[in-house]
Design an enzyme around this catalytic site. Sequence first.
Site, PDB file in Angstrom:
ATOM      1  N   LYS A  14       3.070   0.906  -4.678  1.00 25.88           N
ATOM      2  CA  LYS A  14       2.680   2.086  -5.453  1.00 25.88           C
ATOM      3  C   LYS A  14       3.811   3.125  -5.449  1.00 25.88           C
ATOM      4  O   LYS A  14       4.772   2.993  -4.667  1.00 25.88           O
ATOM      5  CB  LYS A  14       1.389   2.652  -4.850  1.00 25.88           C
ATOM      6  N   TYR A  54      -7.266  -0.496 -13.194  1.00 29.89           N
ATOM      7  CA  TYR A  54      -8.334   0.027 -12.335  1.00 29.89           C
ATOM      8  C   TYR A  54      -9.646   0.219 -13.096  1.00 29.89           C
ATOM      9  O   TYR A  54     -10.473   1.040 -12.689  1.00 29.89           O
ATOM     10  CB  TYR A  54      -7.885   1.345 -11.702  1.00 29.89           C
ATOM     11  N   PHE A  62     -12.740   9.707  -8.102  1.00 30.45           N
ATOM     12  CA  PHE A  62     -11.297   9.771  -7.828  1.00 30.45           C
ATOM     13  C   PHE A  62     -10.461   9.056  -8.901  1.00 30.45           C
ATOM     14  O   PHE A  62      -9.236   9.058  -8.826  1.00 30.45           O
ATOM     15  CB  PHE A  62     -10.989   9.191  -6.438  1.00 30.45           C
ATOM     16  N   ARG A  90      -4.794  -9.498   1.542  1.00 36.19           N
ATOM     17  CA  ARG A  90      -5.616  -8.327   1.904  1.00 36.19           C
ATOM     18  C   ARG A  90      -5.488  -8.016   3.401  1.00 36.19           C
ATOM     19  O   ARG A  90      -5.463  -6.853   3.793  1.00 36.19           O
ATOM     20  CB  ARG A  90      -7.082  -8.565   1.541  1.00 36.19           C
ATOM     21  N   THR A  96      -8.565  -0.401   2.959  1.00 31.39           N
ATOM     22  CA  THR A  96      -8.230   0.561   1.900  1.00 31.39           C
ATOM     23  C   THR A  96      -7.866   1.926   2.461  1.00 31.39           C
ATOM     24  O   THR A  96      -6.870   2.531   2.057  1.00 31.39           O
ATOM     25  CB  THR A  96      -9.435   0.707   0.937  1.00 31.39           C
ATOM     26  N   ARG A 107      -0.715  -0.932   5.625  1.00 32.19           N
ATOM     27  CA  ARG A 107      -1.324   0.410   5.572  1.00 32.19           C
ATOM     28  C   ARG A 107      -1.519   0.989   6.974  1.00 32.19           C
ATOM     29  O   ARG A 107      -1.369   2.195   7.182  1.00 32.19           O
ATOM     30  CB  ARG A 107      -2.654   0.338   4.825  1.00 32.19           C
ATOM     31  N   ASN A 117      -1.955   5.303  -0.345  1.00 30.33           N
ATOM     32  CA  ASN A 117      -1.949   4.158   0.583  1.00 30.33           C
ATOM     33  C   ASN A 117      -0.935   3.067   0.216  1.00 30.33           C
ATOM     34  O   ASN A 117      -1.073   1.915   0.601  1.00 30.33           O
ATOM     35  CB  ASN A 117      -3.363   3.606   0.785  1.00 30.33           C
ATOM     36  N   HIS A 120      -0.986  -1.980  -3.433  1.00 30.60           N
ATOM     37  CA  HIS A 120      -2.179  -2.606  -4.020  1.00 30.60           C
ATOM     38  C   HIS A 120      -2.144  -4.102  -3.753  1.00 30.60           C
ATOM     39  O   HIS A 120      -1.079  -4.716  -3.763  1.00 30.60           O
ATOM     40  CB  HIS A 120      -2.206  -2.386  -5.540  1.00 30.60           C
ATOM     41  N   GLU A 131      -5.310  -9.436 -13.044  1.00 27.31           N
ATOM     42  CA  GLU A 131      -4.202  -8.503 -12.810  1.00 27.31           C
ATOM     43  C   GLU A 131      -2.844  -9.154 -13.119  1.00 27.31           C
ATOM     44  O   GLU A 131      -1.976  -8.522 -13.726  1.00 27.31           O
ATOM     45  CB  GLU A 131      -4.260  -8.004 -11.360  1.00 27.31           C
TER      46      GLU A 131
HETATM   47  P1  DAT Z   1      -8.111  -1.374  -2.579  1.00 25.60           P
HETATM   48  O1  DAT Z   1      -6.843  -0.738  -3.084  1.00 25.60           O
HETATM   49  O2  DAT Z   1      -8.079  -1.567  -1.092  1.00 25.60           O
HETATM   50  O3  DAT Z   1      -8.494  -2.634  -3.312  1.00 25.60           O
HETATM   51  P2  DAT Z   1     -10.191  -0.042  -4.105  1.00 25.60           P
HETATM   52  O4  DAT Z   1      -9.986  -1.104  -5.126  1.00 25.60           O
HETATM   53  O5  DAT Z   1     -11.579   0.218  -3.645  1.00 25.60           O
HETATM   54  O6  DAT Z   1      -9.293  -0.319  -2.804  1.00 25.60           O
HETATM   55  O7  DAT Z   1      -9.612   1.332  -4.640  1.00 25.60           O
HETATM   56  C1  DAT Z   1      -8.397   1.366  -5.342  1.00 25.60           C
HETATM   57  C2  DAT Z   1      -7.568   2.505  -4.842  1.00 25.60           C
HETATM   58  O8  DAT Z   1      -8.235   3.736  -5.135  1.00 25.60           O
HETATM   59  C3  DAT Z   1      -7.345   2.543  -3.338  1.00 25.60           C
HETATM   60  O9  DAT Z   1      -6.249   1.741  -2.940  1.00 25.60           O
HETATM   61  C4  DAT Z   1      -7.090   3.985  -3.085  1.00 25.60           C
HETATM   62  C5  DAT Z   1      -7.953   4.676  -4.113  1.00 25.60           C
HETATM   63  N1  DAT Z   1      -9.222   5.092  -3.510  1.00 25.60           N
HETATM   64  C6  DAT Z   1     -10.241   4.302  -3.117  1.00 25.60           C
HETATM   65  N2  DAT Z   1     -11.235   5.018  -2.590  1.00 25.60           N
HETATM   66  C7  DAT Z   1     -10.825   6.316  -2.656  1.00 25.60           C
HETATM   67  C8  DAT Z   1     -11.403   7.552  -2.265  1.00 25.60           C
HETATM   68  N3  DAT Z   1     -12.612   7.609  -1.699  1.00 25.60           N
HETATM   69  N4  DAT Z   1     -10.688   8.677  -2.485  1.00 25.60           N
HETATM   70  C9  DAT Z   1      -9.461   8.623  -3.056  1.00 25.60           C
HETATM   71  N5  DAT Z   1      -8.862   7.496  -3.441  1.00 25.60           N
HETATM   72  C10 DAT Z   1      -9.537   6.357  -3.244  1.00 25.60           C
HETATM   73 MG    MG Z   2      -9.101  -2.930  -5.243  1.00 25.81          MG
END
Ligand code: DAT
Ligand code: MG
Length: 156
Positions: A14, A54, A62, A90, A96, A107, A117, A120, A131
């Site tokens: 990222k 996304y 968010f 993962r 996450t 992470r 974080n 991805h 993706e």
């Molecule tokens: P991951 O990236 O582990 O697959 P995700 O798909 O649930 O997680 O979410 C995508 C991204 O969105 C994640 O890397 C960081 C951001 N994110 C997730 N939950 C969040 C939150 N509660 N507040 C802010 N950003 C968040």
């Molecule tokens: Mg995800």
Amino acid sequence: MADAYAERTFIMVKPDGVQRGLVGKIIKRFEQKGFKLVAMKFMWASEELLSKHYSDLSSRPFFPGLVKYMASGPVVPMVWEGLDAVKTGRFILGATNPKDSNPGTIRGDLCIQVGRNIIHGSDAVESANKEINLWFTEKELVSWPRTVDSWVYGEN
Ligand code: DAT
Ligand code: MG
């Protein structure tokens, strides 16, 4: 080699990972694990592409901030291949939210805040395929034989 060794996952450094100079360190973790790189580029992604990437999260509060952050600088999208690449990918990333990510994970070792974080990784084979096709053309995915595979997988 067996088909199971050809599972592919989509991994992306990222904008904060790029800005913080962590690209090499992140690539190294996948490389030294034994996964095979099949595609990689350096680009500044549009909000349109990132919204598609996304799309599952579009109703989350968010989401607008997430897309803005992801479009705030260049990223490094990649495809890595190998046995259980999605699930193991993962694990290599960690949870996450970095406060829950184990030490030893990317992470867990390299970031603090869920909204920054640094990396991805696809969460399932189905989303990985979606993706990969969103970020890469068929031509950009390079299938190549790797002689060390017989040592990585033990079929020698
Ligand atoms: P991951 O990236 O582990 O697959 P995700 O798909 O649930 O997680 O979410 C995508 C991204 O969105 C994640 O890397 C960081 C951001 N994110 C997730 N939950 C969040 C939150 N509660 N507040 C802010 N950003 C968040
Ligand atoms: Mg995800």
